[in-house]
Design an enzyme around this catalytic site. Structure first.
Site, PDB file in Angstrom:
ATOM      1  N   ASN A   1      12.539   1.422   0.723  1.00 20.53           N
ATOM      2  CA  ASN A   1      11.894   0.475   0.392  1.00 20.53           C
ATOM      3  C   ASN A   1      12.922  -0.088  -0.539  1.00 20.53           C
ATOM      4  OD1 ASN A   1       9.441  -0.862  -0.658  1.00 20.53           O
ATOM      5  ND2 ASN A   1       9.649   0.099  -2.273  1.00 20.53           N
TER       6      ASN A   1
ATOM      7  N   ARG B   1       1.055  -1.362   0.272  1.00 16.38           N
ATOM      8  CA  ARG B   1       0.172  -0.281  -0.048  1.00 16.38           C
ATOM      9  C   ARG B   1       0.927   1.096   0.347  1.00 16.38           C
ATOM     10  NH1 ARG B   1      -5.063  -2.088   1.285  1.00 16.38           N
ATOM     11  NH2 ARG B   1      -5.612  -3.872   1.692  1.00 16.38           N
TER      12      ARG B   1
ATOM     13  N   LEU C   1       1.903   4.716   1.549  1.00  9.94           N
ATOM     14  CA  LEU C   1       1.339   5.670   2.874  1.00  9.94           C
ATOM     15  C   LEU C   1       1.198   7.219   2.455  1.00  9.94           C
ATOM     16  CD1 LEU C   1       5.259   4.405   3.979  1.00  9.94           C
ATOM     17  CD2 LEU C   1       3.133   3.427   3.999  1.00  9.94           C
TER      18      LEU C   1
ATOM     19  N   HIS D   1      13.026  -3.112  -4.219  1.00  5.26           N
ATOM     20  CA  HIS D   1      11.951  -2.933  -5.458  1.00  5.26           C
ATOM     21  C   HIS D   1      12.565  -3.996  -6.438  1.00  5.26           C
ATOM     22  CE1 HIS D   1       8.003  -2.709  -8.047  1.00  5.26           C
ATOM     23  NE2 HIS D   1       9.296  -2.103  -9.147  1.00  5.26           N
TER      24      HIS D   1
HETATM   25  C1  GRF Z   1      10.593  -8.028  -2.753  1.00  8.44           C
HETATM   26  O1  GRF Z   1      10.509  -8.083  -4.541  1.00  8.44           O
HETATM   27  C2  GRF Z   1      10.630  -6.489  -2.565  1.00  8.44           C
HETATM   28  O2  GRF Z   1      11.683  -5.802  -3.637  1.00  8.44           O
HETATM   29  C3  GRF Z   1       9.388  -6.026  -3.045  1.00  8.44           C
HETATM   30  O3  GRF Z   1       8.504  -7.307  -2.361  1.00  8.44           O
HETATM   31  C4  GRF Z   1       8.885  -8.476  -2.800  1.00  8.44           C
HETATM   32  C5  GRF Z   1       8.896  -8.693  -0.700  1.00  8.44           C
HETATM   33  O4  GRF Z   1       9.087 -10.488  -0.980  1.00  8.44           O
HETATM   34  N1  GRF Z   1       8.678  -5.001  -3.239  1.00  8.44           N
HETATM   35  P1  GRF Z   1       9.462 -10.870   1.021  1.00  8.44           P
HETATM   36  O5  GRF Z   1       7.950 -10.581   0.922  1.00  8.44           O
HETATM   37  O6  GRF Z   1      10.186 -10.247   1.126  1.00  8.44           O
HETATM   38  O7  GRF Z   1       9.666 -12.458   0.047  1.00  8.44           O
END
Ligand code: GRF
Length: 197
Positions: free
Chosen positions: A101, A85, A87, A103
Site C-alpha cells: 500500500n 476498504r 482487505l 500512504h
Molecule cells: C494517494 O495519496 C495514496 O497515498 C492514498 O490514496 C491516494 C490515491 O490517489 N492511499 P490517486 O487515486 O492515486 O490519485
C-alpha cells in the site's frame, strides 16, 4: 513475469503511474485493475492504458469472490493505490508479503482508520509539522500497520494548505511508488503456488 493487480477506489493517478512503469517491463505487468467504486476515475485510466478492469461490490470483497478472481487471473502481487476498504483476513493471508500500500504520510504518524486524503494533510498542518512524506508498506489486517518498506520526505512550507501539500505529496508518490515496487519485486523469492480458493 509477475502479474500485478492494482486495487483502487478513486482517481487512480498512482495506478496510472504503475501501469505506465510496468508497460513493456520484462519483470512484471499490470494485468488487472480492481475497483469498488462505480464511475471512479481509475476505471477510465485502466481503459486508456488497455488494462482489464474489474468492478466489485463490498459483498464480493468480503465473500471471497474478489479473491477467487485474483487467483484465477494468476495475480502474484497486489498493489493498493487509494483503495478505501480493509482487505479481509483470508485475502491478506493468501498473498503473504505480496500486498503493498501507499500512504500519504510518514507512518506511523497520521495513519489508521479515517486517515485518508485531505484529512491526513489537514492533520499534518494542524500539528504544525515541518515535514511530511509518503510511506510504502506491506499490508496486514489493520489499516496502515504493515512493515514499512520505503519512505520519502518533503517539506511542509509556510502558507501550505491541504491542497498544496496534497499536490507535493502526490508528486512524491508518483516519483517513487513504481520504482519502490520494482525494487521490492527484484528482492522477492520466487512466487509460492497460487492460493487455492
Ligand atoms: C494517494 O495519496 C495514496 O497515498 C492514498 O490514496 C491516494 C490515491 O490517489 N492511499 P490517486 O487515486 O492515486 O490519485
Amino acid at each position: 513475469m509477475v502479474r500485478i493487480a492494482i486495487l483502487a477506489s478513486g482517481s487512480g493517478s498512482n495506478a496510472r503511474q504503475l501501469m505506465a512503469h510496468f508497460s513493456g517491463s520484462p519483470l512484471a505487468q499490470v494485468a488487472l485493475v480492481g475497483c469498488d467504486q462505480p464511475g471512479a476515475g481509475v476505471l477510465q485510466r485502466a481503459w486508456d492504458m488497455g488494462v482489464p478492469s474489474l468492478l466489485f461490490s463490498p459483498a464480493e470483497l468480503r465473500d471471497g469472490t474478489l479473491q477467487h478472481e485474483l487467483a484465477s487471473a494468476g495475480i502474484g502481487l497486489l498493489l493498493l493505490a487509494g483503495f478505501m476498504r480493509l482487505l479481509p483476513p483470508e485475502l491478506v493471508r493468501a498473498w503473504p508479503g505480496r500486498i503493498l500500500n501507499i500512504h500519504p504520510s510518514l507512518l506511523p504518524k497520521y495513519g489508521g482508520k479515517g486517515m485518508y486524503g485531505h484529512r491526513v494533510h489537514q492533520a499534518v498542518l494542524a500539528a504544525g509539522e515541518k515535514e511530511s512524506g509518503i510511506t510504502i508498506h506491506l499490508v496486514n489486517e489493520r489499516y496502515d500497520e504493515g512493515k514499512v518498506l520505503f519512505q520519502a520526505k518533503c517539506p511542509v512550507l509556510p502558507g501550505d494548505d491541504a491542497d498544496t501539500l496534497a499536490a507535493r505529496i502526490h508528486a512524491l508518490e508518483h516519483a517513487h511508488y513504481p520504482s519502490a515496487v520494482e525494487g521490492y519485486l527484484k528482492e522477492l523469492p520466487p512466487a509460492p503456488p497460487l492460493p487455492h480458493v
